[in-house]
Scaffold this active site. Structure first.
Site, PDB file in Angstrom:
ATOM      1  N   HIS A 125     -12.216  41.245  12.644  1.00  0.00           N
ATOM      2  CA  HIS A 125     -13.291  40.893  11.727  1.00  0.00           C
ATOM      3  C   HIS A 125     -12.705  40.822  10.324  1.00  0.00           C
ATOM      4  O   HIS A 125     -11.544  41.170  10.087  1.00  0.00           O
ATOM      5  CB  HIS A 125     -14.423  41.912  11.792  1.00  0.00           C
ATOM      6  CG  HIS A 125     -15.338  41.720  12.971  1.00  0.00           C
ATOM      7  ND1 HIS A 125     -16.126  40.596  13.110  1.00  0.00           N
ATOM      8  CD2 HIS A 125     -15.570  42.493  14.062  1.00  0.00           C
ATOM      9  CE1 HIS A 125     -16.815  40.695  14.235  1.00  0.00           C
ATOM     10  NE2 HIS A 125     -16.497  41.827  14.835  1.00  0.00           N
ATOM     11  N   ASP A 154     -13.990  36.050   5.537  1.00  0.00           N
ATOM     12  CA  ASP A 154     -14.848  35.090   6.227  1.00  0.00           C
ATOM     13  C   ASP A 154     -15.147  33.846   5.385  1.00  0.00           C
ATOM     14  O   ASP A 154     -15.031  32.726   5.874  1.00  0.00           O
ATOM     15  CB  ASP A 154     -16.182  35.740   6.608  1.00  0.00           C
ATOM     16  CG  ASP A 154     -16.085  36.580   7.869  1.00  0.00           C
ATOM     17  OD1 ASP A 154     -15.005  36.625   8.469  1.00  0.00           O
ATOM     18  OD2 ASP A 154     -17.097  37.190   8.252  1.00  0.00           O
TER      19      ASP A 154
END
Length: 370
Positions: A125, A154
């Site tokens: 992540h 991200d």
């Protein structure tokens, strides 16, 4: 409307940076067709990064659906996918197969670790990707690093990096007639975002532990301070002339801060500033500093930000179907973007997309049944 009007992009439905990249393109006027799984999420107006698309729902376990995607590829300028390396190949939709159908296709791949390297097949992540870039270690107080939401990996280092890569590759395809694969890794992008800080480190201007440097909260003139109301002020008067104005409007004596660039004095100076700022509420300070060059702003919540006078004047936010969200950016003088439509429901545009691509009524019925 928008500078990318006429651009056709296929988006393999996913989460995180891939949809954010597709949102950026759709905001700029691209016709983004999201290929949703037939059994995927139903769709919701609260899916802000899903806005501005059209959706076709297909069962990618069926050969007919894979064949349909390849027919759509023939008319596309770009494709975006965000699966682990090898997944698209196993589906029969890898870049070699797609580009055999359309040599001009730009094939964008969004992953955490990239298409190669020892970590490529591993899960992760944002926090993991920015950890190996040096970014996470640089953010937060001395006690421990603090994840900066999932903005660095991200979205900044992922979705925006892919959008930049797609635009560069599309320009090359326009000039050469040849598409290519864009391998965008969040770990690469997070490292790239750190370029200025690595430059400061090389110049000897970022040599203290975390929380002790110019831009990481170490400097007393670049940080946040609690006000009497419990809210916070963001303070950033780095330059001498801005700092002088800051001190003046605080009602302090500038002579007491002549050693402001000496790190040994930073803790004491921070206490002086904190004590002064704690005497008034956030909004009172905001009025005192409004319109000045003191580089001070109130720290607003997400509930407050859309109603700040500057954001209102620039229409920086808009509301659609009860969802308040950021407006498209940047602004274009000749090809302004419109407020995007809400995220589509799964398969909302299946029939129209297939008809546009030349599918017969019988083929459409077979692909959309159930």
């Amino acid at each position: 409307m928008g500078p990318l009007a006429g651009l056709r992009v296929l988006e393999m439905a996913g989460i995180g940076p891939g949809p954010f990249c597709a949102m950026l393109l759709a905001d700029m006027g691209a016709d983004v067709v999201r290929i949703d799984r037939a059994d995927g999420p139903p769709g919701s107006p609260s899916d802000v990064t899903g806005r501005g698309r059209r959706s076709i729902a297909l069962d990618l376990k069926r050969p007919a659906s894979i064949a349909a995607v390849l027919r759509l590829v023939e008319g596309a300028d770009a494709l975006i996918e965000g699966f682990r390396p090898g997944v698209m190949e196993r589906l029969g939709l890898g870049p070699e197969v797609c580009r055999a159908k359309n040599p001009r296709l730009v094939y964008g791949r969004m992953t955490g670790w990239g298409q190669s390297g020892p970590l490529a097949p591993s899960a992760g992540h944002d926090i993991n990707y920015i950890a190996i870039s040096g970014a996470l270690d640089a953010i937060g107080p001395a006690e421990a690093p603090v994840p900066p939401l999932n903005l660095v990996g991200d979205y900044g280092g992922g979705g925006m990096l892919l959008a930049m890569g797609l635009m560069a590759a599309l320009l090359h395809a326009q000039r050469s007639g040849q598409g290519q694969v864009v391998d965008a890794a969040m770990s690469d992008g997070a490292a790239l975002l750190m370029a200025p800080i690595y430059g400061m480190r090389a110049a000897g201007r970022w040599d203290a532990p975390r929380g002790g440097n110019l831009l990481d909260g170490g400097a007393p003139f670049y940080g946040t301070y609690r006000c009497a109301c419990g809210g916070f002020l963001a303070v950033g008067p780095i330059e001498p002339q801005f700092f002088a104005l800051f001190i003046q409007r605080l009602g302090l004596d500038e002579a007491d801060f002549t050693a402001r660039n000496d790190r040994a004095h930073w803790p004491a100076l921070r206490v002086r500033l904190a004590t002064a700022i704690a005497t008034r509420g956030r909004d009172e300070w905001a009025k005192i500093f409004a319109g000045s060059d003191a580089c001070v702003a109130p720290v607003l919540s997400m509930a407050e930000a859309p109603f700040h006078p500057h954001n209102l004047a620039r229409n920086s936010f808009f509301e659609r179907d009860g969802v308040t969200q950021p407006a498209p950016a940047p602004r274009f003088s000749a090809t302004p973007a419109e407020a995007p439509a809400p995220a589509p429901l799964r398969g909302e545009h299946s029939h129209s997309i297939l008809r546009e691509a030349g599918f017969s009524a019988a083929e459409i019925a077979e692909l959309t049944e159930g």
